[in-house]
Every structure is written in C-alpha cells, then in structure tokens.
Scaffold this motif. Structure first.
Motif, PDB file in Angstrom:
ATOM      1  N   ASN A  16       6.284  -8.087   5.219  1.00 24.10           N
ATOM      2  CA  ASN A  16       6.539  -7.191   6.344  1.00 24.10           C
ATOM      3  C   ASN A  16       5.420  -6.159   6.493  1.00 24.10           C
ATOM      4  O   ASN A  16       4.930  -5.895   7.601  1.00 24.10           O
ATOM      5  N   LEU A  17       4.978  -5.604   5.368  1.00 24.21           N
ATOM      6  CA  LEU A  17       4.063  -4.465   5.418  1.00 24.21           C
ATOM      7  C   LEU A  17       2.594  -4.822   5.311  1.00 24.21           C
ATOM      8  O   LEU A  17       1.737  -4.036   5.718  1.00 24.21           O
ATOM      9  N   LEU A  18       2.273  -6.001   4.792  1.00 20.15           N
ATOM     10  CA  LEU A  18       0.874  -6.289   4.479  1.00 20.15           C
ATOM     11  C   LEU A  18       0.244  -7.400   5.310  1.00 20.15           C
ATOM     12  O   LEU A  18      -0.972  -7.510   5.377  1.00 20.15           O
ATOM     13  N   ILE A  19       1.056  -8.240   5.946  1.00 19.41           N
ATOM     14  CA  ILE A  19       0.502  -9.444   6.564  1.00 19.41           C
ATOM     15  C   ILE A  19      -0.345  -9.139   7.795  1.00 19.41           C
ATOM     16  O   ILE A  19      -1.257  -9.893   8.127  1.00 19.41           O
ATOM     17  N   GLY A  20      -0.058  -8.038   8.473  1.00 20.97           N
ATOM     18  CA  GLY A  20      -0.857  -7.704   9.647  1.00 20.97           C
ATOM     19  C   GLY A  20      -0.025  -7.079  10.739  1.00 20.97           C
ATOM     20  O   GLY A  20       1.192  -6.909  10.611  1.00 20.97           O
ATOM     21  N   GLY A  21      -0.668  -6.721  11.852  1.00 17.61           N
ATOM     22  CA  GLY A  21       0.035  -6.096  12.950  1.00 17.61           C
ATOM     23  C   GLY A  21       0.527  -4.708  12.595  1.00 17.61           C
ATOM     24  O   GLY A  21       0.022  -4.049  11.684  1.00 17.61           O
ATOM     25  N   ILE A  22       1.544  -4.263  13.328  1.00 22.33           N
ATOM     26  CA  ILE A  22       2.169  -2.974  13.073  1.00 22.33           C
ATOM     27  C   ILE A  22       3.527  -3.225  12.431  1.00 22.33           C
ATOM     28  O   ILE A  22       4.405  -3.816  13.063  1.00 22.33           O
ATOM     29  N   PRO A  23       3.735  -2.826  11.188  1.00 19.62           N
ATOM     30  CA  PRO A  23       5.018  -3.097  10.549  1.00 19.62           C
ATOM     31  C   PRO A  23       6.129  -2.200  11.076  1.00 19.62           C
ATOM     32  O   PRO A  23       5.914  -1.019  11.377  1.00 19.62           O
ATOM     33  N   SER A  24       7.309  -2.781  11.184  1.00 22.01           N
ATOM     34  CA  SER A  24       8.499  -2.036  11.572  1.00 22.01           C
ATOM     35  C   SER A  24       9.584  -2.279  10.538  1.00 22.01           C
ATOM     36  O   SER A  24       9.867  -3.425  10.178  1.00 22.01           O
ATOM     37  N   ILE A  80       3.812   1.044   1.367  1.00 25.40           N
ATOM     38  CA  ILE A  80       3.346   1.846   2.500  1.00 25.40           C
ATOM     39  C   ILE A  80       2.157   2.699   2.078  1.00 25.40           C
ATOM     40  O   ILE A  80       1.172   2.842   2.816  1.00 25.40           O
ATOM     41  N   SER A  81       2.230   3.260   0.876  1.00 24.23           N
ATOM     42  CA  SER A  81       1.114   4.051   0.353  1.00 24.23           C
ATOM     43  C   SER A  81      -0.128   3.183   0.175  1.00 24.23           C
ATOM     44  O   SER A  81      -1.249   3.594   0.518  1.00 24.23           O
ATOM     45  N   LEU A  82       0.050   1.989  -0.353  1.00 20.51           N
ATOM     46  CA  LEU A  82      -1.063   1.050  -0.519  1.00 20.51           C
ATOM     47  C   LEU A  82      -1.720   0.763   0.826  1.00 20.51           C
ATOM     48  O   LEU A  82      -2.945   0.771   0.956  1.00 20.51           O
ATOM     49  N   ARG A  83      -0.906   0.502   1.821  1.00 20.75           N
ATOM     50  CA  ARG A  83      -1.413   0.198   3.155  1.00 20.75           C
ATOM     51  C   ARG A  83      -2.252   1.354   3.707  1.00 20.75           C
ATOM     52  O   ARG A  83      -3.325   1.151   4.275  1.00 20.75           O
ATOM     53  N   LYS A  84      -1.757   2.569   3.521  1.00 24.52           N
ATOM     54  CA  LYS A  84      -2.473   3.732   4.034  1.00 24.52           C
ATOM     55  C   LYS A  84      -3.799   3.953   3.327  1.00 24.52           C
ATOM     56  O   LYS A  84      -4.743   4.513   3.905  1.00 24.52           O
ATOM     57  N   ASP A  85      -3.904   3.504   2.072  1.00 25.94           N
ATOM     58  CA  ASP A  85      -5.116   3.719   1.290  1.00 25.94           C
ATOM     59  C   ASP A  85      -6.210   2.705   1.580  1.00 25.94           C
ATOM     60  O   ASP A  85      -7.347   2.879   1.122  1.00 25.94           O
ATOM     61  N   HIS A  86      -5.882   1.636   2.319  1.00 25.03           N
ATOM     62  CA  HIS A  86      -6.846   0.554   2.524  1.00 25.03           C
ATOM     63  C   HIS A  86      -6.953   0.178   3.997  1.00 25.03           C
ATOM     64  O   HIS A  86      -6.041  -0.463   4.548  1.00 25.03           O
TER      65      HIS A  86
END
Length: 525
Positions: free
Chosen positions: A339-347, A433-439
C-alpha cells in the motif's frame, strides 16, 4: 518570503536547501487518511463521530504520519453515510456546525496538512427541494433538474443498480432519483456549491477551503443512461476548469464507477488529476506475485505524466483487509508495505492501521440496504475494552451488524493496545510512512517490476535521478531465498528497512527473507 530580522547567508542557504528538499518531493508527497467521520471520534457524547472529534484527533494522525484527510460527505442526508442528499447546502447537524467545520479546516492547514471533501451531487432523495417540487408537477421550475421517465413526472429515473429507493439501516425507506447533469441551472448550482467549499468566506484566501474533491461514482455516461451521455465534456471538465481558475493548486480525484477500470480515460478526458488504483488493490489481496506485478506495470505505465494513481487496500465500500487475510499478522504487514511503497499516492482507510475487521452483510438482511456495509464502517477502536470517551457507536443495538460486531467486545484490536508495542501493526504503518518520507524515490520514483529467482518473492524498484531503491516482499508463510538482479549501477547497497540476511556482488542481491518479510535496500554508486 518577508523577513522581519536580518538573516545570515548560512541561514538563508539552509532555508533554500529545505525549500528545495520539499520542492523535489513533488505531487506524490502525500499519505491520505480516508476517514469515515461518523465512526471516528465523538466529541459531544451523542454516539456520532463529528467534526470537533476529528479536530481533536489531528495529533493522532500526524503522529501516524499522514499528511492529508479525505472526508466522506458532510451534507444532509437520511442515510448514515451521507450519500443521497436531502440538501447539499447544509452540513449534517450530527457532525456539527459550519463554525465547527471551518475550525477543523483551519486547524488542518495550520498543521501543514490537506483536506479533501467527497462529493456526489448526481442523486437526490424525495426530500430534496428539486424532487419535492417537481414530482407530478411539470410546471415546476425544477422539472428539468430531475431526470423523469414520463411527461407527467410520476416516474423519476432510477439510480445505480436500477434502484428507485433505498432502505436505511434504521428501517427508513426513501425514494432516490437521478439529477439531470445536462441542465444549465444544475451546472450553475454545482459550480456555486463546489466554489463555496474552496473559499467559504469568499476572500480569495484558502486557509478555510478544501484542497480538492473526491468525485464519487463519476461516469461519462451516468449509469449508462442515454440521456446523460458525454458528461466528461459537458459537465465535469467545465466544472473542474472553473474550480481551478479559483485555486489552481487543488487536486481532483475521481472514483471510477467501473472498478475493473484503470481510470485512464478519466485522467485523459475527464479533467481529473487522480484516480483510484482498483486493479492494484484487487491484486494485492490475491497475494499472487504475477498478478500484482502485471497490474502494477500496467497501472503506472499507462498513467499520463503529471497525473496520479491513489493506491489503497481498503475503503468504505469493501470488506476490511484484515478480514480478507483472516487476521494473519504477516499478511497484514505485507498489505501495508505494498500500500505504502509500490507507488502513486497511498491512501489508508481509518482503522486499517490497527487491523480493524469487517465483512459485508450483502444479501443476508433484506437485500440492498445501507446496512450491508456497516461492518466495515464501525467505530474506530481507541481502547482495549471498547469503552471510553469518543467511541462512536452510532449503530448501537440497531440490528445483526451490531449483534455480531467484534468492536463492542475486547477483540484484541485497538490503538491503546498497539501504540506502545514496537511489533504492532500500528507501529509498522508508522515506520513505513517514515521510511517513505525519508526517501524521495519512494515518493516520486518510477516503478519497475524486478525479476527474481523465487515465485513467492515479489521485487520491484523505484528510482529517481538521484536515488534508487529496491523492495523485496515475501508473499508466503515460509522463509524464501531469492536472487535479484540490480538494474542500476551500484557500488554497494544499504539496508534501509527490514532485517533480512543478504549479500551483494556482481550486481546481484542474494537474500533470505523470513515469512512475510519486507526488505528495502538503497543503492549507492
């Protein structure tokens, strides 16, 4: 930026660096929280989640890491979900007042967050002025506002699924019909209505306005009615253009009515910025590596530049993910990662982050009623014992959906039980979510499926000009060994998430992934 005091060159450089860092994140730098506000948090003790309750819980949402909130409809309706309006002009009093709404919006914006409003103005109930005044009254000034099947205006048109009425969970039965979206007065009304939510006080500033809209059940030919063809061109595109002339920064997301669609025609012809990645959602639930890869490849390859897909695994219209995977904690975490890493905007749908349960009652109790989906729209589980301030049990003692509810008992699923447990699902979402924001590559990186040596391991890459990451997900309950060929030049790789054992040599990663493990590497040239 106006500076009230002198600023050193070093400080200015730091400011410009920070601005640049945020600027390079681009339009995908969002994590949406899709909230069913009636079930979220009750601030006044009447059992209904409300606007003040949502405002009180903004800190919770920021702690989780979400950046944006998507509301379900706020307007007045006989139905608990607020679709099928009795009036588009009034906020449901159970949610609060316009003052409460404006306070919520301003608080959201002060925190640097965004708010989106769900709108469905295609249908009205028998209690709406347009219906009441025009029914059996061809001389009504609202006659052409409603789609009728006869000249005497005794048969208002059916809605989706050929329904003429809908029974509420409380036994209330209301007739529902379709609005004539080709009527110019209807178009003018919609433009005025949507503009009001963009700038409620009309001052040209937008701290009290929404950041965009979700268009529910949007269609070019509404419910396949010959009288409502070509709505993209005649209704939606002109409306969206008017809204963007007021605030060019807003984002318009459309729920494509056909859930088997990739929504590309909406992005190319419908004037919207975003659609929902239904095919990816469906594939993730299958835990079929080939299906996930195929739908992800097609979804992202076909999405026009500058447009976005909203990636999700739950929403208010489908059974909960935790129910679909039978509360398997490993599968729940795999779903979170994709959900969070594959791409696009996660909801993220409210309660998804703690693994709330809910299946459909469709067909079990009286056919099509608005009660069928109550199990996946239940009160958010704030407390271990399901009692305490704010529990939104608006459906208490109302039927079998209450009798069979796991929320009202100690089902082992709550925020209270998970917030201090490092191994909990809630903390897993928070860390992702934190990982996503860091990269930046996790936010705006192009997607590509990466082949590996193992059928049970799904691997993909995300890359920008400055960063490349590789994600490996074990879709099985057994440990798996996998070899992944790295498609970008790399001197070494660094693990940025997960604890899998691995080696890297000759542009190949040899990894051993535990059951349902998620591993993320960053490449270093």
């Amino acid at each position: 930026m106006k500076l009230s005091t002198p600023v050193s060159g070093l400080a200015l450089a730091f400011i410009f660096f920070i601005q640049g860092a945020f600027a390079q994140r681009g339009p995908n730098d969002e994590v949406i929280y899709h909230v069913f506000q009636r079930s979220f948090y009750d601030a006044n003790g009447d059992g209904h989640g409300d606007l003040k309750g949502l405002e009180q819980k903004l800190g919770y949402l920021q702690d989780l890491g979400v950046t944006s909130i998507l509301l379900t409809p706020l307007y007045e309706s006989f139905y608990y979900h607020n679709y099928y309006a009795t009036s588009f002009d009034r906020i449901d009093p159970r949610y609060g007042t316009m003052k409460d709404y404006l306070s919520l919006v301003r608080s959201i914006h002060k925190r640097g967050m965004k708010i989106y409003m769900d709108m469905e103005t295609q249908y009205v109930t028998q209690d709406h002025l347009w219906y009441k005044d025009s029914f059996k009254n061809p001389s009504s000034k609202y006659s052409d506002y409603i789609l009728y099947e006869d000249a005497a205006q005794t048969r208002p048109s059916t809605i989706v699924f050929n329904l003429r009425d809908l029974k509420g969970y409380d036994g209330t039965l209301r007739k529902i019909t379709t609005v004539n979206l080709h009527n110019q007065q209807v178009k003018d009304y919609n433009a005025k209505l949507f503009k009001h939510w963009l700038d409620p006080n009309g001052d040209g500033k937008f701290e009290d306005g929404v950041d965009g809209f979700r268009l529910d059940h949007m269609m070019d030919e509404l419910d396949h009615k010959a009288a409502l063809k070509d709505l993209f061109k005649s209704f939606w595109v002109p409306l969206i253009e008017q809204l963007k002339s007021i605030n060019p920064k807003i984002s318009i997301m459309a729920e494509q009515a056909d859930w088997g669609s990739y929504g590309i025609d909406y992005l190319e012809k419908g004037g919207v910025d975003r659609v929902f990645a239904f095919r990816i959602q469906q594939a993730i639930r299958s835990f079929d590596k080939n299906k996930i890869a195929a739908y992800a490849d097609t979804t992202f390859a076909r999405t026009p530049k500058g447009k976005q897909q909203i990636v999700f695994i739950e929403n208010h219209d489908i059974p909960r993910f935790a129910t679909a995977v039978k509360r398997d904690p490993g599968k729940e975490k795999v779903g979170a990662a994709l959900n969070l890493l594959i791409g696009g905007i996660p909801s993220i749908y409210y309660g998804q982050e703690i693994g709330m349960l809910g299946d459909s009652f469709f067909g079990k109790y009286g056919g099509i009623t608005d009660a069928n989906e109550i199990p996946y729209r239940e009160a958010f589980e704030w407390y271990k014992e399901a009692t305490g301030k704010g529990m939104a049990f608006w459906y208490k003692n109302s039927g079998p959906w209450w009798d069979s509810s796991s929320v009202k008992s100690n089902d082992g699923i709550s925020y209270q039980e998970q917030k201090n447990d490092p191994a909990s699902l809630w903390n897993f979402y928070r860390s992702l979510i934190s990982l996503r924001k860091d990269h930046p590559a996790m936010i705006n990186g192009a997607y590509r499926t990466l082949q590996n040596s193992t059928q049970q391991v799904y691997t993909f890459g995300r890359d920008t000009e400055t960063e490349q990451v590789i994600v490996a997900v074990n879709l099985s309950a057994a440990e798996q060994a996998a070899e992944v060929t790295v498609p970008w030049p790399a001197g070494k790789i660094t693990s940025v998430f997960g604890a899998s054992k691995y080696t890297f040599a000759d542009q190949k990663i040899q990894a051993r992934l535990g059951p349902y493990a998620v591993q993320v590497w960053k490449l270093n040239k």
